[in-house]
Write a protein that holds these residues in place. Structure first.
Motif, short mmCIF file in Angstrom:
data_model
loop_
_atom_site.label_atom_id
_atom_site.label_comp_id
_atom_site.label_asym_id
_atom_site.label_seq_id
_atom_site.Cartn_x
_atom_site.Cartn_y
_atom_site.Cartn_z
N ILE A 1 0.84 -1.24 -0.08
CA ILE A 1 -0.12 0.16 -0.02
C ILE A 1 0.82 1.46 0.02
O ILE A 1 1.89 1.17 0.29
CB ILE A 1 -0.98 0.14 1.27
CG1 ILE A 1 -0.08 -0.03 2.67
CG2 ILE A 1 -1.84 -1.21 1.23
CD1 ILE A 1 -1.03 0.11 3.62
N GLY B 1 -7.29 4.24 -5.63
CA GLY B 1 -7.99 4.59 -4.41
C GLY B 1 -8.02 3.57 -3.32
O GLY B 1 -8.22 3.82 -2.24
N GLU B 2 -7.62 2.46 -3.79
CA GLU B 2 -7.76 1.17 -2.80
C GLU B 2 -6.44 1.35 -1.75
O GLU B 2 -6.88 0.97 -0.62
CB GLU B 2 -7.76 -0.33 -3.43
CG GLU B 2 -9.10 -0.56 -4.26
CD GLU B 2 -8.82 -1.99 -4.81
OE1 GLU B 2 -7.77 -2.39 -4.96
OE2 GLU B 2 -10.22 -2.58 -5.00
N GLU C 1 -5.40 3.80 -0.41
CA GLU C 1 -5.81 4.75 0.62
C GLU C 1 -6.79 4.32 1.64
O GLU C 1 -7.10 4.59 2.93
CB GLU C 1 -6.29 6.18 0.01
CG GLU C 1 -5.23 7.19 -0.78
CD GLU C 1 -4.93 6.39 -2.29
OE1 GLU C 1 -5.53 5.40 -2.57
OE2 GLU C 1 -4.02 6.93 -2.96
N ILE C 2 -7.71 3.63 0.78
CA ILE C 2 -8.82 3.02 1.86
C ILE C 2 -8.18 2.00 2.69
O ILE C 2 -8.82 1.75 3.95
CB ILE C 2 -10.07 2.40 0.62
CG1 ILE C 2 -10.59 3.62 -0.15
CG2 ILE C 2 -10.96 1.46 1.65
CD1 ILE C 2 -11.71 2.84 -1.14
N ALA C 3 -7.39 1.18 2.41
CA ALA C 3 -6.70 0.23 3.14
C ALA C 3 -6.11 0.97 4.30
O ALA C 3 -6.22 0.52 5.39
CB ALA C 3 -5.76 -0.62 2.58
N ALA D 1 -6.78 3.73 5.61
CA ALA D 1 -7.89 4.31 6.52
C ALA D 1 -8.45 3.16 7.54
O ALA D 1 -8.66 3.27 8.71
CB ALA D 1 -9.06 4.98 5.52
N HIS D 2 -8.79 2.03 6.88
CA HIS D 2 -9.44 1.13 7.36
C HIS D 2 -8.26 0.46 8.51
O HIS D 2 -8.81 0.06 9.57
CB HIS D 2 -9.84 -0.03 6.44
CG HIS D 2 -11.01 -0.01 5.64
ND1 HIS D 2 -11.75 -0.89 4.88
CD2 HIS D 2 -11.76 1.26 5.57
CE1 HIS D 2 -12.66 -0.49 4.38
NE2 HIS D 2 -12.73 0.97 4.68
#
Length: 283
Positions: A46, A83-84, A86-88, A90-91
């Motif tokens: 990531i 975008g994935e 950044e989502i990872a 954040a999660h």
């Protein structure tokens, strides 16, 4: 002005150190997981550099070598969509905030202690010269620091510890004011040394309180003490209370509690944020 020409060798010299550093970190984490009994089979990249084809190719080669050593396959996951990553992140941050039981241990990187005047004993103060208190005639070592919390110590989320504070006052004093000073140090860990001793290097004042104990005299809760014959001293008041240090997560509270011996009520207190004393991510 000359044109800047950058060949393949130059590119390699620029990026190879970054690739090897990332690979070294990845391999170190995988080895730590293996040593802890975890069987890791997938590695997820990531971050902004995770989309680099060169990085993925380099890490895949290192993982093939590692898979042979581990005896099972460890591979990179598929490339993430825009975008994935950044989502990872954040999660992961949310999950980490919700459950820190397996996070970094609460190991303090600093020591916290109180300035004290300690009754002199040869065992506790070897080589130190005591002073005789003119009021009670006893021998003391003045201005020492007692480190109630020591650097490298693992702290629970909630904890209390205390020391006995002793102050003497002439019977002519109008107020019985007891000043207590809290110190912090990123180096010191040994107690009973004077404040300016090399053992207390790096100490800094973190806070102070002044406990007004005049009410003890005015309300008749303490009586004047007469000096013992042959021991010197003068008629005086002696005030004793518990100096308490309370750990509450990332906050340190310190209080003067009377009467001494546990169970006393707080007369005055102060607060210090100690978040900086822990590694990032510590609860």
């Amino acid at each position: 002005m000359q044109d800047a020409n950058c060949g393949s060798m130059d590119i390699a010299q620029i990026f190879t150190p970054h690739l090897t550093a990332i690979a070294r970190l990845m391999l170190s984490q995988l080895q730590s997981a293996k040593d802890a009994g975890h069987r890791v089979q997938k590695v997820v990249l990531i971050g902004g550099f995770s989309g680099s084809a060169s990085l993925r190719q380099y890490l895949e080669g290192r993982l093939k070598e590692l898979s042979v050593d581990f005896g099972h396959q460890v591979r990179l996951t598929r490339g993430m969509l825009p975008g994935e990553p950044e989502i990872a992140v954040a999660h992961g941050a949310v999950l980490r905030a919700l459950d820190k039981e397996k996070g970094p241990d609460r190991i303090t990187q600093s020591s916290y202690g109180f300035l004290r005047t300690e009754p002199y004993t040869e065992a506790m103060h070897p080589g130190m010269k005591p002073r005789i208190d003119k009021l009670d005639g006893e021998r003391y070592i003045k201005n020492t620091i007692f480190w109630l919390i020591q650097k490298g110590q693992q702290l629970p989320f909630h904890a209390e510890s205390s020391i006995l504070a002793i102050h003497t006052f002439s019977t002519t004093e109008k107020q019985l004011l007891c000043e207590e000073i809290l110190y912090v140090s990123d180096e010191s860990t040994e107690s009973h040394y004077r404040r300016e001793h090399p053992k207390n290097r790096g100490h800094e004042e973190a806070g102070r309180i002044i406990a007004d104990m005049t009410f003890l005299r005015d309300e008749g809760k303490i009586e004047p003490i007469e000096p013992e014959i042959g021991y010197g001293g003068k008629r005086h008041y002696r005030v004793e209370f518990d100096l308490v240090m309370i750990i509450d997560g990332r906050n340190l509270r310190y209080e003067a509690r009377w009467p001494a011996g546990g169970g006393g009520e707080a007369v005055i207190g102060g607060n210090v944020n100690i978040a900086a004393a822990f590694r990032p991510g510590t609860n």
